[in-house]
Design an enzyme around this catalytic site. Structure first.
Site, mmCIF file in Angstrom:
data_model
loop_
_atom_site.group_PDB
_atom_site.id
_atom_site.type_symbol
_atom_site.label_atom_id
_atom_site.label_comp_id
_atom_site.label_asym_id
_atom_site.label_seq_id
_atom_site.Cartn_x
_atom_site.Cartn_y
_atom_site.Cartn_z
ATOM 1 N N LYS A 159 0.821 -1.213 0.000
ATOM 2 C CA LYS A 159 0.000 0.000 0.000
ATOM 3 C C LYS A 159 0.857 1.266 0.000
ATOM 4 O O LYS A 159 0.518 2.257 -0.659
ATOM 5 C CB LYS A 159 -0.953 -0.011 1.199
ATOM 6 C CG LYS A 159 -2.009 -1.115 1.110
ATOM 7 C CD LYS A 159 -3.066 -0.988 2.181
ATOM 8 C CE LYS A 159 -4.052 -2.146 2.131
ATOM 9 N NZ LYS A 159 -4.714 -2.318 0.825
ATOM 10 N N CYS A 281 -6.519 -14.585 1.142
ATOM 11 C CA CYS A 281 -7.777 -14.176 0.504
ATOM 12 C C CYS A 281 -7.972 -14.819 -0.860
ATOM 13 O O CYS A 281 -9.106 -15.042 -1.290
ATOM 14 C CB CYS A 281 -7.844 -12.657 0.391
ATOM 15 S SG CYS A 281 -6.420 -11.921 -0.445
#
EC number: 1.2.1.8
Length: 486
Positions: A159, A281
């Site tokens: 990020k 995920c």
């Protein structure tokens, strides 16, 4: 016990709040540290620091920013094993994974964006002999990153890298389950020469996330986590028209056709379900196997799964580590019991591991269910643990329809030696990250993100860097301006 706090304005920041919480080692239940919970005053300190840092950082040339980011990369690689050990204590994942993947791939992403930073450019176009326009790609300002607990330092790097490369400042909130390595990353950025305030870390639970999404001075929020939480974050961000990136959950299909290399397909199914003890995920938890090779696939899968080593995450021989918390372990075990009750056949695993000194940790044996039906809850719902569902299929069109029969659309994989079929099937699968005869690789150059309820926007790749900028258009008049008014 040591008290850990925030990182604001280039240094550890004690903060105003007296509230704190304790973080625990998932492998043995022992406390790791007490962590300060940020309050609104702490958040304002981070915001003001980020404003000051942004003014300095955004005024630097892209080459200057690139050099600093590359210094951080060098430090990260030098301290890879040290950071990996801390990540293992925080997450419970095996040390062999953390050393090989977590810090390494995060550093790769920073290096990638450090290289891309000088390539950010606008466009220029003449309109007529008296006019032309040009565009500028300018940073957004202060961006917020909200991390997940399965890959804490990697997510912080994923990020921050494009945000910082584009000239932004970032305030990062790690998960309260795994708050430690983000602080180390902040220290490394400062050591590399990042101006004070450009990367700040604020600690705490969902309340800190709410402060970030509500604050009018935050321009963008990048969130990784569960889909329901992502919708709340996106809704809160919309109130101040923040840009968002959402990397959310999945229930991804892995399709094994009759001509697949069996050993490779079984290997991929195991990686897609048991890596990081299933807390990934993109996991391919719905494994569709062609009926003609189903029995052979299941037999090999059982044999190899039962050889996996569940143990102390710091042991280099351990392949399956500890789940993040007692609460999450309970959720995974409950899903296993639900699968048993639904009529699925338990092939192997399905229990809490307590032998060899593991009784105080959150260990669940790698679990495989066969004779599954698409309607079963464990086939439909994200479990986020080492639980695989194996399903049989007959026809290509059938398996495509079944693979797409989910609200999620994060990842998918196809194993076949027929290149035409591989591309044909992948093109029809509703997923943002796809693999052919592979599973899990996510290089810095490749944009990743989900379809449907699995997210909005992308991480990594060229397009992500552009999403941390805004375009300014400038029209230039070369002749006298003609007014319509006298």
């Amino acid at each position: 016990m040591e008290m850990k706090t925030h990182y604001i304005d280039g240094a550890m920041y004690i903060g105003c709040s007296e509230e704190h919480f304790t973080t625990y080692n998932p492998a043995n239940g022992e406390p790791l540290a007490n962590i300060k919970q940020a309050n609104q005053s702490d958040m304002e300190a981070a915001i003001e620091s980020a404003k000051r840092g942004f003014e300095v950082w955004s005024a630097m040339t892209a080459i200057e920013r690139s050099r600093i980011l590359n210094k951080a990369v060098a430090i990260l690689r030098e301290r890879n094993d040290e950071l990996a050990a801390l990540e293992v204590a925080d997450t419970g994942k095996p040390i062999q994974e953390a050393i090989a993947v977590d810090i390494t791939t995060g550093a790769d992403v920073i290096e990638y964006y450090a290289g891309l930073a000088p390539s950010l450019q606008g466009e220029q176009q003449p309109l007529n002999e008296n006019q032309f326009f040009y565009t500028r790609r300018e940073p957004l300002g202060i961006c917020a990153g909200i991390g997940a607990w399965n890959y804490p330092i990697q997510i912080a790097m994923w990020k921050s890298a494009p945000a910082l490369a584009a000239g932004n400042a970032m305030i990062f909130k790690p998960s309260e389950e795994t708050p430690l390595t983000a602080l180390k990353l902040a220290e490394i950025y400062s050591e590399a020469g990042l101006p004070d305030g450009v990367f700040n870390v604020v600690q705490g639970d969902y309340r800190v996330g709410q402060m970030l999404t509500a604050h009018p001075d935050i321009a963008k929020v990048s969130f990784t986590g569960e889909s329901g939480t992502g919708k709340v974050v996106m809704g809160d961000s919309a109130k101040t028209l923040k840009q968002v990136t959402m990397e959310l959950g999945g229930k991804s299909p892995l399709i094994v056709f009759d001509d697949a290399k069996l050993d490779d397909a079984v290997s991929a199914a195991m990686v897609a379900n048991f890596y990081t003890q299933g807390e990934v995920c993109t996991n391919g938890t719905r494994v569709f196997v062609h009926e003609s090779i189903y029995d052979d696939f299941v037999a090999q899968l059982k044999t190899r799964t039962e050889k996996l080593v569940v143990g102390d995450p710091l042991d280099e021989n351990t392949q399956i580590g500890a789940l993040i918390s007692k609460e999450h372990e309970s959720k995974v075990l409950s899903a296993i019991e639900s699968a048993k009750a639904s009529g699925a056949t338990l092939l192997t695993g399905g229990y809490k591991v307590t032998d060899n000194g593991l009784q105080n940790g959150n260990f669940v044996a790698p679990t495989v269910f066969i004779d599954c039906d698409d309607s079963m809850s464990h086939v439909q719902q994200e479990i986020f643990g080492p639980v695989m569902s194996v399903l049989k299929f007959s026809e290509e069109a059938e398996v495509i329809e079944r693979a797409n029969d989910t609200d999620y659309g994060l990842a998918a994989g196809v194993f076949t030696q027929n290149l035409s079929r591989a591309h044909r099937v992948i093109h029809k699968i509703q997923a943002g990250i796809c693999w052919v005869n592979a599973w899990g690789d996510s290089p810095a150059e490749m944009p990743v993100g989900g379809y449907k309820q699995s997210g909005i926007g992308r991480e990594n790749g060229v397009e992500t860097l552009k999403h941390y900028t805004q375009t300014k258009s400038v029209l230039v008049q070369l002749s006298d301006f003609e007014s319509p008014y006298a």
